[in-house]
Design an enzyme around this catalytic site. Structure first.
Site, PDB file in Angstrom:
ATOM      1  N   ASP A  47       0.819  -1.228   0.000  1.00  0.00           N
ATOM      2  CA  ASP A  47       0.000   0.000   0.000  1.00  0.00           C
ATOM      3  C   ASP A  47       0.844   1.265   0.000  1.00  0.00           C
ATOM      4  OD1 ASP A  47      -2.242  -1.691   0.256  1.00  0.00           O
ATOM      5  OD2 ASP A  47      -1.964  -1.738   2.426  1.00  0.00           O
ATOM      6  N   HIS A  74      -4.338  -2.590  -6.114  1.00  0.00           N
ATOM      7  CA  HIS A  74      -3.766  -1.285  -6.404  1.00  0.00           C
ATOM      8  C   HIS A  74      -4.913  -0.337  -6.657  1.00  0.00           C
ATOM      9  CE1 HIS A  74       0.190  -2.842  -6.942  1.00  0.00           C
ATOM     10  NE2 HIS A  74      -0.193  -3.669  -7.877  1.00  0.00           N
TER      11      HIS A  74
HETATM   12  P1  GDP Z   1      -0.378   0.118  -3.791  1.00  0.00           P
HETATM   13  O1  GDP Z   1      -0.980  -1.196  -3.535  1.00  0.00           O
HETATM   14  O2  GDP Z   1       1.064   0.174  -3.383  1.00  0.00           O
HETATM   15  O3  GDP Z   1      -0.595   0.627  -5.175  1.00  0.00           O
HETATM   16  O4  GDP Z   1      -1.067   1.156  -2.820  1.00  0.00           O
HETATM   17  P2  GDP Z   1      -2.585   1.624  -2.704  1.00  0.00           P
HETATM   18  O5  GDP Z   1      -3.450   1.128  -3.760  1.00  0.00           O
HETATM   19  O6  GDP Z   1      -2.988   1.419  -1.292  1.00  0.00           O
HETATM   20  O7  GDP Z   1      -2.370   3.173  -2.956  1.00  0.00           O
HETATM   21  C1  GDP Z   1      -2.341   4.044  -1.977  1.00  0.00           C
HETATM   22  C2  GDP Z   1      -3.472   5.034  -2.046  1.00  0.00           C
HETATM   23  O8  GDP Z   1      -2.897   6.308  -2.030  1.00  0.00           O
HETATM   24  C3  GDP Z   1      -4.349   5.032  -3.288  1.00  0.00           C
HETATM   25  O9  GDP Z   1      -5.653   5.401  -2.905  1.00  0.00           O
HETATM   26  C4  GDP Z   1      -3.722   6.087  -4.180  1.00  0.00           C
HETATM   27  O10 GDP Z   1      -4.631   6.712  -5.058  1.00  0.00           O
HETATM   28  C5  GDP Z   1      -3.235   7.056  -3.179  1.00  0.00           C
HETATM   29  N1  GDP Z   1      -2.018   7.750  -3.514  1.00  0.00           N
HETATM   30  C6  GDP Z   1      -0.937   7.313  -4.201  1.00  0.00           C
HETATM   31  N2  GDP Z   1       0.023   8.259  -4.209  1.00  0.00           N
HETATM   32  C7  GDP Z   1      -0.485   9.309  -3.495  1.00  0.00           C
HETATM   33  C8  GDP Z   1       0.044  10.583  -3.114  1.00  0.00           C
HETATM   34  O11 GDP Z   1       1.167  10.955  -3.414  1.00  0.00           O
HETATM   35  N3  GDP Z   1      -0.782  11.379  -2.360  1.00  0.00           N
HETATM   36  C9  GDP Z   1      -2.027  11.016  -1.976  1.00  0.00           C
HETATM   37  N4  GDP Z   1      -2.743  11.836  -1.238  1.00  0.00           N
HETATM   38  N5  GDP Z   1      -2.533   9.815  -2.302  1.00  0.00           N
HETATM   39  C10 GDP Z   1      -1.777   8.985  -3.051  1.00  0.00           C
END
Ligand code: GDP
Length: 424
Positions: free
Chosen positions: A12, A40
């Site tokens: 995440d 994701h």
């Molecule tokens: P993954 O499994 O590593 O892709 O992680 P997630 O799906 O949990 O992504 C993390 C969350 O943070 C998602 O809702 C993204 O849209 C959001 N996100 C990713 N990068 C950023 C950022 O730089 N700022 C903010 N506020 N949200 C982000």
């Protein structure tokens, strides 16, 4: 050139967003491990999507998505996701599925559920997607490869043997109905029909693509702490989350992976049980959870509230090292803009001794965080595109993390969108 995008923490970290962003210049995106147990989240012009099986990057017409041999292939979930995205207006993506990938069967999911039920409070917090039973079967050599679907006779024999084994457990240990081999054969026949147009020797496809100088992205799931060897065993996942495994799970030579982007979040979060040294609780945690990510830190697959904590430089340095980071992407930095002071865990205290080395789980259980407190920047940094334009305290936070982890932070993500990125 092959680039891997992998997690330096507990998952995440925002890998989906970074992959999606890098995919603009990629020709091929490969998933090499894991299954439908993690997700994701991607935000783009078509809407907001939680993908579990499809690689990020399927939103671009110019890319081919590859489901590598290392993946736990959940066929119904894959097709459900395809349907969902195309219904929202995304053009049908080009997909290739490795004929060496193995399939998650309905009985893997059933056995996962039964085991969670049996363990009750002592469970691993499995998402019950069948991942652990799937990989157990793969390495016990009773898994089913996509390629095997074409030989019905051999498959039938295999399925009977699988049922004999599984039924002892299902009826004896869990008190459930036994599996019916004919039903399993029907399930496999459905999968055969669904997969036929997509199954291919993806290793040959990738070999040719590498030779032709194509840009290839390997997309990891979860992060270093969830790796079965190097993570917080046993609270880990069942396939390697490391970039090194990208070579195995995609079927390419390890030396072809030239760039490894380790993604690390500006604070910590984790799902499920397991050691988490810099965890915070109460109102402090609730506020960070509420403000975190894009609309709060809740599991993409399960909707479970994530456990929250401050940035852990000990775990992240280890996380980047095991990934072999050539680049670090520091994500979700914008979320910290509300804080007056920001603690960063810089060392662990174990039995009265201070260490900056991430230990085995047995020692980790005794670790207490040692914090350094940095001043916050108390402003909204979303929309900023140049490093120099970030507030001084924000740059100080980035430089501090970079120094503590010892790997170059070359990308800073300050928002969920594809363009919310600062290159350094
Ligand atoms: P993954 O499994 O590593 O892709 O992680 P997630 O799906 O949990 O992504 C993390 C969350 O943070 C998602 O809702 C993204 O849209 C959001 N996100 C990713 N990068 C950023 C950022 O730089 N700022 C903010 N506020 N949200 C982000």
């Amino acid at each position: 050139m092959v680039t891997a995008v992998v997690g330096a923490n507990w998952g995440d970290e925002g890998k989906g967003k970074i992959t999606d962003m890098l995919a603009q210049k990629a020709d091929i995106i490969v998933r090499f491990q894991g299954g439908a147990n993690a997700g994701h989240t991607i935000v783009n012009k078509y809407g907001k999507f939680a993908l579990h099986t499809l690689p990020s990057g399927i939103f671009y017409g110019h890319t081919t998505s590859v489901i590598g041999n290392g993946v736990a292939l959940n066929v119904p979930v894959l097709f459900r996701e395809l349907k969902e995205i195309t219904e929202k207006g995304v053009p049908m993506p080009k997909i290739l599925i490795s004929d060496r990938a193995q399939m998650v069967m309905s009985y893997h999911i059933l056995l996962d559920r039964c085991e969670e039920e049996r363990l009750a409070g002592r469970s691993f917090g499995s998402t019950q997607s069948g991942i652990a039973p799937f990989y157990s079967d793969k390495y016990a050599k009773i898994g089913i490869q996509v390629s095997e679907l074409s030989d019905r006779k051999a498959l039938e024999e295999k399925v009977r043997n699988i049922c004999t084994l599984k039924n002892v457990m299902l009826t004896g240990l869990y008190g459930k109905e036994p599996l019916n081999p004919d039903k399993i054969m029907e399930e496999l026949e459905t999968y055969r029909e669904m997969l036929e147009p997509y199954a291919a020797d993806t290793a040959v496809f990738l070999e040719n693509a590498i030779r032709d100088g194509k840009n290839i992205l390997l997309e990891g799931q979860l992060g270093t702490m969830k790796d079965p060897d190097h993570g917080i065993y046993p609270m880990v996942t069942s396939s390697s989350t490391l970039a090194a495994f990208g070579a195995v799970g995609a079927g390419i030579p390890p030396y072809e992976i030239k760039k490894i982007v380790a993604v690390t979040k500006a604070y910590s979060s984790a799902v499920g049980a397991g050691e988490f040294v810099s965890e915070i609780f109460g109102e402090e945690a609730d506020e960070l959870r509420r403000r975190g990510g894009d609309g709060g830190e809740y599991g993409a697959t399960t909707g479970r509230p994530r456990r929250m904590g401050w940035y852990d430089a000990v775990a992240s340095r280890y996380g980047c090292r095991l990934q072999g980071a050539t680049d670090v992407a520091l994500t979700v930095l914008d979320v910290l803009g509300y804080l007056e002071k920001i603690p960063v865990c810089v060392a662990y205290e174990i039995d009265g001794k201070i260490t900056t080395e991430f230990p085995t789980t047995t020692l980790l259980k005794k670790a207490k965080p040692v914090y350094e407190i940095l001043p916050g920047w108390k402003s909204d940094i979303r929309g900023i595109r140049r490093y120099e334009d970030l507030p001084e305290n924000c740059r100080r936070y980035i430089a501090f993390i970079e120094e503590k982890i010892g790997y170059p932070v070359t990308m800073i993500s300050n928002g969920p969108g594809r363009d919310d990125i600062i290159y350094r």
